[in-house]
Scaffold this active site. Structure first.
Site, mmCIF file in Angstrom:
data_model
loop_
_atom_site.group_PDB
_atom_site.id
_atom_site.type_symbol
_atom_site.label_atom_id
_atom_site.label_comp_id
_atom_site.label_asym_id
_atom_site.label_seq_id
_atom_site.Cartn_x
_atom_site.Cartn_y
_atom_site.Cartn_z
ATOM 1 N N ARG A 12 1.360 -1.286 0.240
ATOM 2 C CA ARG A 12 0.010 -0.170 0.085
ATOM 3 C C ARG A 12 0.867 0.642 -0.044
ATOM 4 O O ARG A 12 1.968 1.287 -0.251
ATOM 5 C CB ARG A 12 -0.987 -0.327 1.159
ATOM 6 C CG ARG A 12 -0.170 -0.077 2.643
ATOM 7 C CD ARG A 12 -0.924 -0.503 3.909
ATOM 8 N NE ARG A 12 -1.163 -0.583 4.755
ATOM 9 C CZ ARG A 12 -0.580 0.354 5.669
ATOM 10 N NH1 ARG A 12 -0.934 1.533 5.816
ATOM 11 N NH2 ARG A 12 0.437 0.049 7.027
ATOM 12 N N TYR A 140 10.769 9.797 14.647
ATOM 13 C CA TYR A 140 11.025 8.647 13.695
ATOM 14 C C TYR A 140 11.958 10.067 12.695
ATOM 15 O O TYR A 140 12.456 9.025 12.009
ATOM 16 C CB TYR A 140 9.397 9.959 13.166
ATOM 17 C CG TYR A 140 9.240 9.306 12.315
ATOM 18 C CD1 TYR A 140 9.072 8.008 10.975
ATOM 19 C CD2 TYR A 140 9.224 10.552 10.775
ATOM 20 C CE1 TYR A 140 8.767 8.067 9.490
ATOM 21 C CE2 TYR A 140 8.794 10.461 9.278
ATOM 22 C CZ TYR A 140 8.627 9.388 8.822
ATOM 23 O OH TYR A 140 8.302 9.009 7.312
HETATM 24 P P1 NDP Z 1 1.910 3.105 4.798
HETATM 25 O O1 NDP Z 1 1.903 3.656 6.366
HETATM 26 O O2 NDP Z 1 0.746 4.136 4.142
HETATM 27 O O3 NDP Z 1 2.541 1.963 4.829
HETATM 28 C C1 NDP Z 1 3.438 1.288 5.219
HETATM 29 C C2 NDP Z 1 4.203 0.420 5.424
HETATM 30 O O4 NDP Z 1 5.176 0.025 5.620
HETATM 31 C C3 NDP Z 1 2.780 -0.787 4.688
HETATM 32 O O5 NDP Z 1 2.889 -1.295 3.657
HETATM 33 C C4 NDP Z 1 3.424 -1.604 5.594
HETATM 34 O O6 NDP Z 1 3.192 -3.038 5.755
HETATM 35 C C5 NDP Z 1 5.339 -1.177 6.512
HETATM 36 N N1 NDP Z 1 5.308 -1.845 7.741
HETATM 37 C C6 NDP Z 1 5.372 -1.521 8.481
HETATM 38 N N2 NDP Z 1 6.084 -1.556 9.828
HETATM 39 C C7 NDP Z 1 6.412 -2.535 9.231
HETATM 40 C C8 NDP Z 1 7.284 -4.237 9.181
HETATM 41 N N3 NDP Z 1 7.558 -4.080 10.623
HETATM 42 N N4 NDP Z 1 7.881 -4.981 8.828
HETATM 43 C C9 NDP Z 1 7.130 -5.217 7.892
HETATM 44 N N5 NDP Z 1 6.416 -3.640 6.743
HETATM 45 C C10 NDP Z 1 6.324 -2.749 7.497
HETATM 46 O O7 NDP Z 1 3.236 4.435 4.498
HETATM 47 P P2 NDP Z 1 3.066 5.530 3.096
HETATM 48 O O8 NDP Z 1 3.320 4.709 2.710
HETATM 49 O O9 NDP Z 1 3.196 6.799 4.037
HETATM 50 O O10 NDP Z 1 5.574 5.593 3.729
HETATM 51 C C11 NDP Z 1 5.787 4.367 3.608
HETATM 52 C C12 NDP Z 1 7.732 5.015 3.564
HETATM 53 O O11 NDP Z 1 7.633 6.281 3.378
HETATM 54 C C13 NDP Z 1 7.409 5.172 5.017
HETATM 55 O O12 NDP Z 1 9.106 4.550 5.292
HETATM 56 C C14 NDP Z 1 7.933 6.942 5.407
HETATM 57 O O13 NDP Z 1 8.330 6.765 6.435
HETATM 58 C C15 NDP Z 1 7.840 7.028 4.061
HETATM 59 N N6 NDP Z 1 7.626 8.579 4.144
HETATM 60 C C16 NDP Z 1 6.335 8.964 3.836
HETATM 61 C C17 NDP Z 1 5.480 10.163 4.187
HETATM 62 C C18 NDP Z 1 4.077 10.062 4.447
HETATM 63 O O14 NDP Z 1 4.008 11.643 4.331
HETATM 64 N N7 NDP Z 1 3.560 9.544 3.581
HETATM 65 C C19 NDP Z 1 6.118 11.364 3.454
HETATM 66 C C20 NDP Z 1 8.054 10.338 4.057
HETATM 67 C C21 NDP Z 1 8.414 9.863 4.215
HETATM 68 P P3 NDP Z 1 1.147 -3.346 6.210
HETATM 69 O O15 NDP Z 1 0.647 -2.668 5.409
HETATM 70 O O16 NDP Z 1 1.935 -4.920 6.653
HETATM 71 O O17 NDP Z 1 1.639 -2.901 7.348
#
Ligand code: NDP
Length: 234
Positions: A12, A140
């Site tokens: 996602r 974070y």
């Molecule tokens: P989401 O919350 O939409 O998705 C997070 C993803 O990380 C999911 O696929 C989730 O899997 C996975 N995940 C979380 N914990 C674990 C774990 N322990 N092991 C494996 N998978 C895990 O986040 P975003 O798409 O917004 O973010 C993606 C990346 O981008 C992150 O690293 C975030 O910090 C970074 N980011 C996001 C920003 C934003 O504004 N959205 C801005 C800057 C950086 P599951 O579905 O299984 O929970």
């Protein structure tokens, strides 16, 4: 011929957009998620990046399906926002373990095959917050800043093996992570972004696809912002 790619947290949000973009360009892509639920059009492996043996198993599954992983994207990440005085050991540890140590585990497992192939692309998804800092997000921000030191060290270690290691630092992106923000916080963020809007996940994916492409062969140890100008100068 498409390459073999693996994207953590590719079920996602930003990870899914990255996986879809790589797949659309012809790469064979495996995504990981914690639940391992089906994602239309993509191979999925269940993997919690806090568990080194799960990371190992995810790479083994991807290798069995599509060959040694040439493009590894460490995207999985979480937030547990809290003011320092109220932050628990668990809040701090869980974020560092997932966002920073998780990326270390992915890179460590990925380079095994890349060194043998004498080529590879590792991309970490950091955040503008790792450069600017953010009150209430010390855990974070520390994890995301740590990715930059990790990437630059690996870029130095692995450059002669023809492996590049780069960082993409998104600003605010429309995903589940940011819909959790309160309306007043969203408005304050938008007011500080020169482009005056959030990024789409696909705009972040485009930067990742570039760093994974042949056009970026001479780029390593770089931090590429995709933040609408929010972090300019950092
Ligand atoms: P989401 O919350 O939409 O998705 C997070 C993803 O990380 C999911 O696929 C989730 O899997 C996975 N995940 C979380 N914990 C674990 C774990 N322990 N092991 C494996 N998978 C895990 O986040 P975003 O798409 O917004 O973010 C993606 C990346 O981008 C992150 O690293 C975030 O910090 C970074 N980011 C996001 C920003 C934003 O504004 N959205 C801005 C800057 C950086 P599951 O579905 O299984 O929970």
């Amino acid at each position: 011929m498409g390459r073999s790619a693996l994207v953590t947290g590719g079920n996602r949000g930003i990870g899914l957009a990255i996986a879809r973009r790589l797949a659309a360009a012809g790469d064979a892509v495996t995504v990981t998620s914690r639940a391992g639920a089906e994602v239309p059009g993509l191979a999925v492996v269940k993997c919690d990046v806090r568990d080194p043996s799960a990371v190992d198993a995810a790479f083994a599954a991807a290798e069995a399906r599509q060959g040694p992983v040439e493009v590894a994207v460490a995207n999985a990440g979480i937030t547990r926002d809290q003011l320092l005085a109220l932050m628990s050991e668990d809040d701090f540890g869980a974020v560092l373990d997932t966002n920073l140590a998780g990326a270390y585990r992915v890179a460590k497992r990925a380079v095994r095959g890349m060194i043998r192939m004498r080529r590879g692309r590792i991309i970490f998804i950091s955040s503008v917050v790792g450069l600017l800092g953010s009150g209430g997000q010390a855990n974070y921000a520390a994890s995301k800043a740590g990715l930059i030191g990790l990437a630059r060290s690996l870029a130095r270690e692995l450059g002669t093996r023809n492996i590049t290691v780069n960082v993409v630092a998104p600003g605010f992106v429309d995903t589940d992570m940011t819909t959790a923000l309160a309306d007043d916080k969203r408005a304050a963020i938008l007011a500080s972004v020169p482009l005056g809007r959030y990024a789409s996940a696909d705009e972040v994916a485009a930067a990742v696809a570039f760093l994974a492409s042949g056009d970026a062969a001479y780029i390593t140890g770089a931090v590429l912002p995709v933040d609408g100008g929010l972090g300019m100068g950092h």
